[in-house]
Design a protein around this motif. Sequence first.
Motif, PDB file in Angstrom:
ATOM      1  N   HIS A  56      15.972  -4.382   3.830  1.00  0.00           N
ATOM      2  CA  HIS A  56      16.223  -5.494   4.744  1.00  0.00           C
ATOM      3  C   HIS A  56      15.251  -5.496   5.763  1.00  0.00           C
ATOM      4  CE1 HIS A  56      18.414  -7.204   8.429  1.00  0.00           C
ATOM      5  NE2 HIS A  56      19.371  -7.688   7.354  1.00  0.00           N
ATOM      6  N   LEU A  57      14.399  -4.618   6.316  1.00  0.00           N
ATOM      7  CA  LEU A  57      13.382  -4.715   7.223  1.00  0.00           C
ATOM      8  C   LEU A  57      12.301  -5.458   6.429  1.00  0.00           C
ATOM      9  CD1 LEU A  57      13.282  -0.919   8.326  1.00  0.00           C
ATOM     10  CD2 LEU A  57      13.495  -2.768   9.861  1.00  0.00           C
ATOM     11  N   ALA A  58      11.962  -5.231   5.026  1.00  0.00           N
ATOM     12  CA  ALA A  58      10.820  -5.908   4.444  1.00  0.00           C
ATOM     13  C   ALA A  58      11.281  -7.316   4.365  1.00  0.00           C
ATOM     14  CB  ALA A  58      10.615  -5.117   3.028  1.00  0.00           C
ATOM     15  N   LYS A  59      12.500  -7.609   4.028  1.00  0.00           N
ATOM     16  CA  LYS A  59      12.789  -9.022   3.974  1.00  0.00           C
ATOM     17  C   LYS A  59      12.689 -10.034   5.380  1.00  0.00           C
ATOM     18  CE  LYS A  59      13.339  -9.115  -0.117  1.00  0.00           C
ATOM     19  NZ  LYS A  59      12.565  -9.815  -1.063  1.00  0.00           N
ATOM     20  N   ARG A  60      12.919  -8.984   6.492  1.00  0.00           N
ATOM     21  CA  ARG A  60      12.541  -9.784   7.763  1.00  0.00           C
ATOM     22  C   ARG A  60      11.182  -9.956   7.895  1.00  0.00           C
ATOM     23  NH1 ARG A  60      15.415  -6.006  12.174  1.00  0.00           N
ATOM     24  NH2 ARG A  60      14.572  -7.650  13.696  1.00  0.00           N
ATOM     25  N   VAL A  61      10.072  -9.340   7.267  1.00  0.00           N
ATOM     26  CA  VAL A  61       8.676  -9.374   7.344  1.00  0.00           C
ATOM     27  C   VAL A  61       8.492 -10.569   6.483  1.00  0.00           C
ATOM     28  CG1 VAL A  61       6.448  -8.332   6.726  1.00  0.00           C
ATOM     29  CG2 VAL A  61       8.415  -7.053   7.858  1.00  0.00           C
ATOM     30  N   SER A  62       8.914 -10.379   5.311  1.00  0.00           N
ATOM     31  CA  SER A  62       8.713 -11.735   4.143  1.00  0.00           C
ATOM     32  C   SER A  62       9.546 -11.596   3.238  1.00  0.00           C
ATOM     33  CB  SER A  62       7.081 -11.439   3.774  1.00  0.00           C
ATOM     34  OG  SER A  62       7.195 -12.489   2.684  1.00  0.00           O
ATOM     35  N   PRO A  63      10.321 -12.596   2.900  1.00  0.00           N
ATOM     36  CA  PRO A  63      11.292 -12.711   1.998  1.00  0.00           C
ATOM     37  C   PRO A  63      10.468 -12.424   0.430  1.00  0.00           C
ATOM     38  CG  PRO A  63      11.341 -14.868   3.325  1.00  0.00           C
ATOM     39  CD  PRO A  63      10.310 -13.947   3.505  1.00  0.00           C
ATOM     40  N   LYS A  64       9.089 -12.648   0.328  1.00  0.00           N
ATOM     41  CA  LYS A  64       8.540 -12.699  -0.918  1.00  0.00           C
ATOM     42  C   LYS A  64       8.340 -11.193  -1.189  1.00  0.00           C
ATOM     43  CE  LYS A  64       5.691 -16.970   0.042  1.00  0.00           C
ATOM     44  NZ  LYS A  64       4.350 -17.150   0.359  1.00  0.00           N
ATOM     45  N   ILE A  65       8.550 -10.225  -0.490  1.00  0.00           N
ATOM     46  CA  ILE A  65       8.137  -8.954  -0.883  1.00  0.00           C
ATOM     47  C   ILE A  65       9.119  -8.464  -1.870  1.00  0.00           C
ATOM     48  CG2 ILE A  65       8.452  -6.443   0.138  1.00  0.00           C
ATOM     49  CD1 ILE A  65       7.300  -7.467   2.708  1.00  0.00           C
ATOM     50  N   ARG A  66       8.536  -7.891  -3.003  1.00  0.00           N
ATOM     51  CA  ARG A  66       9.170  -7.551  -4.133  1.00  0.00           C
ATOM     52  C   ARG A  66       9.476  -5.994  -3.956  1.00  0.00           C
ATOM     53  NH1 ARG A  66       4.995  -7.778  -8.903  1.00  0.00           N
ATOM     54  NH2 ARG A  66       3.755  -6.756  -7.102  1.00  0.00           N
ATOM     55  N   GLY A  67      10.245  -5.716  -5.152  1.00  0.00           N
ATOM     56  CA  GLY A  67      10.822  -4.347  -5.015  1.00  0.00           C
ATOM     57  C   GLY A  67      11.280  -3.700  -6.532  1.00  0.00           C
ATOM     58  N   PHE A  68      11.511  -2.470  -6.691  1.00  0.00           N
ATOM     59  CA  PHE A  68      11.825  -2.178  -8.008  1.00  0.00           C
ATOM     60  C   PHE A  68      12.816  -0.918  -7.723  1.00  0.00           C
ATOM     61  CE2 PHE A  68       8.127   0.793  -6.954  1.00  0.00           C
ATOM     62  CZ  PHE A  68       8.648   2.059  -7.085  1.00  0.00           C
ATOM     63  N   ALA A  69      13.783  -0.686  -8.585  1.00  0.00           N
ATOM     64  CA  ALA A  69      14.768   0.312  -8.633  1.00  0.00           C
ATOM     65  C   ALA A  69      14.882   1.018  -9.959  1.00  0.00           C
ATOM     66  CB  ALA A  69      16.232  -0.305  -8.618  1.00  0.00           C
ATOM     67  N   ILE A  70      14.808   2.194  -9.716  1.00  0.00           N
ATOM     68  CA  ILE A  70      15.083   3.103 -10.930  1.00  0.00           C
ATOM     69  C   ILE A  70      16.403   3.477 -11.186  1.00  0.00           C
ATOM     70  CG2 ILE A  70      14.197   5.520 -12.022  1.00  0.00           C
ATOM     71  CD1 ILE A  70      11.857   2.952 -11.229  1.00  0.00           C
ATOM     72  N   THR A  71      16.908   3.271 -12.469  1.00  0.00           N
ATOM     73  CA  THR A  71      18.224   3.671 -12.727  1.00  0.00           C
ATOM     74  C   THR A  71      18.074   4.887 -13.978  1.00  0.00           C
ATOM     75  OG1 THR A  71      20.641   2.954 -13.092  1.00  0.00           O
ATOM     76  CG2 THR A  71      18.870   1.761 -14.404  1.00  0.00           C
ATOM     77  N   THR A  72      19.221   5.465 -14.232  1.00  0.00           N
ATOM     78  CA  THR A  72      19.423   6.269 -15.162  1.00  0.00           C
ATOM     79  C   THR A  72      20.618   6.117 -15.788  1.00  0.00           C
ATOM     80  OG1 THR A  72      20.383   8.127 -14.135  1.00  0.00           O
ATOM     81  CG2 THR A  72      18.116   7.824 -13.865  1.00  0.00           C
ATOM     82  N   ARG A  73      20.762   6.822 -16.904  1.00  0.00           N
ATOM     83  CA  ARG A  73      22.247   6.694 -18.017  1.00  0.00           C
ATOM     84  C   ARG A  73      23.191   7.457 -17.078  1.00  0.00           C
ATOM     85  NH1 ARG A  73      19.081   9.614 -22.757  1.00  0.00           N
ATOM     86  NH2 ARG A  73      17.239   8.563 -21.428  1.00  0.00           N
ATOM     87  N   PHE A  74      22.912   8.310 -16.128  1.00  0.00           N
ATOM     88  CA  PHE A  74      23.746   9.284 -15.375  1.00  0.00           C
ATOM     89  C   PHE A  74      24.319   8.607 -14.037  1.00  0.00           C
ATOM     90  CE2 PHE A  74      21.464  12.193 -18.005  1.00  0.00           C
ATOM     91  CZ  PHE A  74      22.571  12.575 -19.122  1.00  0.00           C
ATOM     92  N   LYS A  75      23.897   7.355 -13.810  1.00  0.00           N
ATOM     93  CA  LYS A  75      24.286   7.014 -12.174  1.00  0.00           C
ATOM     94  C   LYS A  75      25.758   6.622 -12.262  1.00  0.00           C
ATOM     95  CE  LYS A  75      20.316   6.616 -10.109  1.00  0.00           C
ATOM     96  NZ  LYS A  75      19.903   7.095  -8.867  1.00  0.00           N
ATOM     97  N   PRO A  76      26.334   6.612 -11.112  1.00  0.00           N
ATOM     98  CA  PRO A  76      27.884   6.500 -11.297  1.00  0.00           C
ATOM     99  C   PRO A  76      28.288   5.161 -11.262  1.00  0.00           C
ATOM    100  CG  PRO A  76      27.042   7.962  -9.300  1.00  0.00           C
ATOM    101  CD  PRO A  76      25.869   7.386 -10.091  1.00  0.00           C
ATOM    102  N   LYS A  77      29.179   4.535 -12.078  1.00  0.00           N
ATOM    103  CA  LYS A  77      29.370   3.293 -12.293  1.00  0.00           C
ATOM    104  C   LYS A  77      29.314   2.366 -10.849  1.00  0.00           C
ATOM    105  CE  LYS A  77      33.474   0.713 -14.584  1.00  0.00           C
ATOM    106  NZ  LYS A  77      34.196   0.184 -13.392  1.00  0.00           N
ATOM    107  N   LYS A  78      29.750   3.172  -9.898  1.00  0.00           N
ATOM    108  CA  LYS A  78      29.856   2.295  -8.583  1.00  0.00           C
ATOM    109  C   LYS A  78      28.347   2.047  -7.977  1.00  0.00           C
ATOM    110  CE  LYS A  78      34.473   3.223  -6.839  1.00  0.00           C
ATOM    111  NZ  LYS A  78      35.518   3.945  -5.794  1.00  0.00           N
ATOM    112  N   THR A  79      27.369   2.718  -8.336  1.00  0.00           N
ATOM    113  CA  THR A  79      26.123   2.745  -8.075  1.00  0.00           C
ATOM    114  C   THR A  79      25.663   1.524  -8.836  1.00  0.00           C
ATOM    115  OG1 THR A  79      26.053   4.844  -7.369  1.00  0.00           O
ATOM    116  CG2 THR A  79      23.714   3.646  -8.106  1.00  0.00           C
ATOM    117  N   VAL A  80      25.963   1.697 -10.317  1.00  0.00           N
ATOM    118  CA  VAL A  80      25.319   0.405 -11.207  1.00  0.00           C
ATOM    119  C   VAL A  80      26.122  -0.937 -10.934  1.00  0.00           C
ATOM    120  CG1 VAL A  80      25.347  -0.113 -13.409  1.00  0.00           C
ATOM    121  CG2 VAL A  80      24.983   2.103 -13.005  1.00  0.00           C
ATOM    122  N   GLU A  81      27.196  -0.993 -10.479  1.00  0.00           N
ATOM    123  CA  GLU A  81      27.953  -2.465  -9.947  1.00  0.00           C
ATOM    124  C   GLU A  81      27.031  -2.620  -8.751  1.00  0.00           C
ATOM    125  OE1 GLU A  81      32.166  -1.274 -11.465  1.00  0.00           O
ATOM    126  OE2 GLU A  81      31.932  -1.302  -9.479  1.00  0.00           O
TER     127      GLU A  81
END
Length: 242
Positions: A56-81
């Motif tokens: 959220h802070l980064a988007k206040r600086v610039s909406p163009k800022i990119r990101g990455f998320a790491i997921t795994t086969r073991f993430k809880p269903k609610k986290t994946v959603e």
Amino acid sequence: MPITTKHEDVRELVDGLNFAQKVDRSLELIREAWAEYGDGLVVANSLGKDSCVVWHLAKRVSPKIRGFAITTRFKPKKTVEFMNQEVARSPELRVFKNDEEIPDKLYASDPDRCCDLLKVQPTRWAVEEMSVTCWVTGLRCTEGRTRTDFQEVEERDQGLLKLNPILIWYEREVWQYVALYDVPVNPLYAEGYRSLGCAPCTQISTGPDERAGRWLGTSKCGGECGIHTRALKPDHQLNYQI
Ligand code: SF4
């Protein structure tokens, strides 16, 4: 002053600044890094409350800022959603996952190896594929015993700056920001979790250590998955505790 030269007494800042001053400081750190690194600046969004605040802070600086998320086969269903909702809101957030075959229940027999394969390796891919020169994290020095020695600006891999813009925030201040700015967070927090990870390695905990529910019952209890302690550019390792 170039951002790479910033090293102040972290503990003094934790108790010396109020919430509004910390928000301003975090924004300024991201703003300076964005000015210096441009598109090479990428937020590592773990989808936890701290990362959501940093995103959220980064988007206040610039909406163009990119990101990455790491997921795994073991993430809880609610986290994946929740992750899918975040990506739908922000398509510039890319998801990386290692689907290679691993031994059954490796998280129980060798959690360090499991985290290395399922979390650290995809982080290396993200850094490489997105040409990251400055990665931005939600790490905080008040989270637990393993997080007390970090700096706001670090260069543990040569050519890869690491910015921890909310390093000096307390857990309370993270929730303060979430409430004041209406930041979406993983619904698992409403169930009592304080630090979120993969399902087999995360439990609800109470007590002072925020990360105590991570890897509970193993030697890794309250510890780290490795993305903050292992080299992300192994050929250029400078200062890692491997
Ligand atoms: S948190 Fe647990 S399941 Fe997830 S990668 Fe690490 S050891 Fe494996």
